[in-house]
Design a protein around this motif. Sequence first.
Motif, PDB file in Angstrom:
ATOM      1  N   GLU A 115       0.959  -1.286  -0.449  1.00  0.00           N
ATOM      2  CA  GLU A 115      -0.059  -0.018  -0.023  1.00  0.00           C
ATOM      3  C   GLU A 115       1.105   1.233   0.318  1.00  0.00           C
ATOM      4  O   GLU A 115       0.902   2.358  -0.781  1.00  0.00           O
ATOM      5  N   TYR A 116       1.160   0.970   0.730  1.00  0.00           N
ATOM      6  CA  TYR A 116       3.127   2.630   0.727  1.00  0.00           C
ATOM      7  C   TYR A 116       3.015   2.567  -0.206  1.00  0.00           C
ATOM      8  O   TYR A 116       3.567   3.650  -0.825  1.00  0.00           O
ATOM      9  N   TRP A 117       3.881   0.765  -1.092  1.00  0.00           N
ATOM     10  CA  TRP A 117       4.351   1.865  -2.244  1.00  0.00           C
ATOM     11  C   TRP A 117       3.634   2.503  -3.468  1.00  0.00           C
ATOM     12  O   TRP A 117       4.060   2.805  -3.912  1.00  0.00           O
ATOM     13  N   ALA A 118       2.295   1.474  -3.283  1.00  0.00           N
ATOM     14  CA  ALA A 118       1.603   1.769  -4.149  1.00  0.00           C
ATOM     15  C   ALA A 118       1.031   3.750  -4.283  1.00  0.00           C
ATOM     16  O   ALA A 118       0.882   4.651  -5.222  1.00  0.00           O
ATOM     17  N   ASP A 119       1.086   3.962  -3.054  1.00  0.00           N
ATOM     18  CA  ASP A 119       0.930   5.973  -3.054  1.00  0.00           C
ATOM     19  C   ASP A 119       2.132   6.051  -3.534  1.00  0.00           C
ATOM     20  O   ASP A 119       1.711   7.537  -3.699  1.00  0.00           O
ATOM     21  N   ALA A 120       2.875   5.929  -3.490  1.00  0.00           N
ATOM     22  CA  ALA A 120       4.739   6.955  -3.382  1.00  0.00           C
ATOM     23  C   ALA A 120       4.065   6.939  -4.839  1.00  0.00           C
ATOM     24  O   ALA A 120       5.051   7.483  -5.291  1.00  0.00           O
ATOM     25  N   VAL A 121       4.461   5.689  -5.060  1.00  0.00           N
ATOM     26  CA  VAL A 121       3.876   6.101  -6.706  1.00  0.00           C
ATOM     27  C   VAL A 121       3.607   6.697  -7.059  1.00  0.00           C
ATOM     28  O   VAL A 121       2.973   7.458  -8.006  1.00  0.00           O
ATOM     29  N   PHE A 159       9.035   4.570  -9.545  1.00  0.00           N
ATOM     30  CA  PHE A 159       9.659   3.577  -8.842  1.00  0.00           C
ATOM     31  C   PHE A 159      10.896   2.898  -8.202  1.00  0.00           C
ATOM     32  O   PHE A 159      10.897   1.855  -6.821  1.00  0.00           O
ATOM     33  N   ASP A 160      11.531   3.167  -9.519  1.00  0.00           N
ATOM     34  CA  ASP A 160      13.207   2.877  -8.342  1.00  0.00           C
ATOM     35  C   ASP A 160      13.715   3.766  -7.222  1.00  0.00           C
ATOM     36  O   ASP A 160      14.808   2.723  -6.507  1.00  0.00           O
ATOM     37  N   THR A 161      12.723   5.031  -7.156  1.00  0.00           N
ATOM     38  CA  THR A 161      13.440   5.624  -6.145  1.00  0.00           C
ATOM     39  C   THR A 161      12.813   5.222  -4.480  1.00  0.00           C
ATOM     40  O   THR A 161      13.741   4.503  -3.566  1.00  0.00           O
ATOM     41  N   VAL A 162      11.558   4.098  -4.873  1.00  0.00           N
ATOM     42  CA  VAL A 162      10.749   3.830  -3.704  1.00  0.00           C
ATOM     43  C   VAL A 162      11.600   2.789  -3.281  1.00  0.00           C
ATOM     44  O   VAL A 162      12.061   2.827  -2.545  1.00  0.00           O
ATOM     45  N   GLY A 163      12.442   1.761  -4.456  1.00  0.00           N
ATOM     46  CA  GLY A 163      12.928   0.725  -4.138  1.00  0.00           C
ATOM     47  C   GLY A 163      14.146   1.278  -3.679  1.00  0.00           C
ATOM     48  O   GLY A 163      14.371   0.435  -2.307  1.00  0.00           O
ATOM     49  N   THR A 164      15.263   1.625  -3.600  1.00  0.00           N
ATOM     50  CA  THR A 164      16.049   2.336  -3.670  1.00  0.00           C
ATOM     51  C   THR A 164      16.176   2.435  -1.913  1.00  0.00           C
ATOM     52  O   THR A 164      16.692   2.471  -0.629  1.00  0.00           O
ATOM     53  N   MET A 165      15.458   3.712  -1.562  1.00  0.00           N
ATOM     54  CA  MET A 165      14.815   4.094  -0.577  1.00  0.00           C
ATOM     55  C   MET A 165      14.661   2.840   0.596  1.00  0.00           C
ATOM     56  O   MET A 165      14.722   2.969   1.863  1.00  0.00           O
ATOM     57  N   SER A 166      13.678   2.273   0.379  1.00  0.00           N
ATOM     58  CA  SER A 166      12.987   1.215   1.252  1.00  0.00           C
ATOM     59  C   SER A 166      14.186   0.278   1.282  1.00  0.00           C
ATOM     60  O   SER A 166      14.392   0.101   2.786  1.00  0.00           O
ATOM     61  N   ILE A 167      15.074  -0.077   0.262  1.00  0.00           N
ATOM     62  CA  ILE A 167      16.442  -1.026   0.738  1.00  0.00           C
ATOM     63  C   ILE A 167      17.308   0.150   2.062  1.00  0.00           C
ATOM     64  O   ILE A 167      17.545  -1.056   2.856  1.00  0.00           O
ATOM     65  N   ALA A 168      17.698   0.946   1.898  1.00  0.00           N
ATOM     66  CA  ALA A 168      18.243   1.709   2.714  1.00  0.00           C
ATOM     67  C   ALA A 168      17.396   1.183   3.945  1.00  0.00           C
ATOM     68  O   ALA A 168      18.271   1.704   5.459  1.00  0.00           O
TER      69      ALA A 168
END
Length: 90
Positions: free
Chosen positions: A31-37, A43-52
């Motif tokens: 839900e967070y990912w979909a909201d951010a996108v 998409f890549d920014t959400v992914g890299t920040m999630s990993i960080a």
Amino acid sequence: METAVVQKHVTALPPGSDEEQRKLCFEMFNEYWADAVGKGIPFDTVGTMSIAAALFALVAKHGPETTAEFVQDLAKSVLQDEFTSQKRAN
């Protein structure tokens, strides 16, 4: 990066089995990912920040050595296609 936010959400999870908590967390994260996108964050920014964010939290809880071992194992899993929905043709 502050890990208090992560700790707040982790402690707010309802009691239940580890599997139930993982499913709930996965649903919340999606839900967070979909909201951010949906708000225009790439998409890549959400992914890299999630990993960080995850790495900051893991280092805070388990230390750098244990986290590094986890990341090395994770890299092996990625290379073995464990995170793809379709396997590569050999």
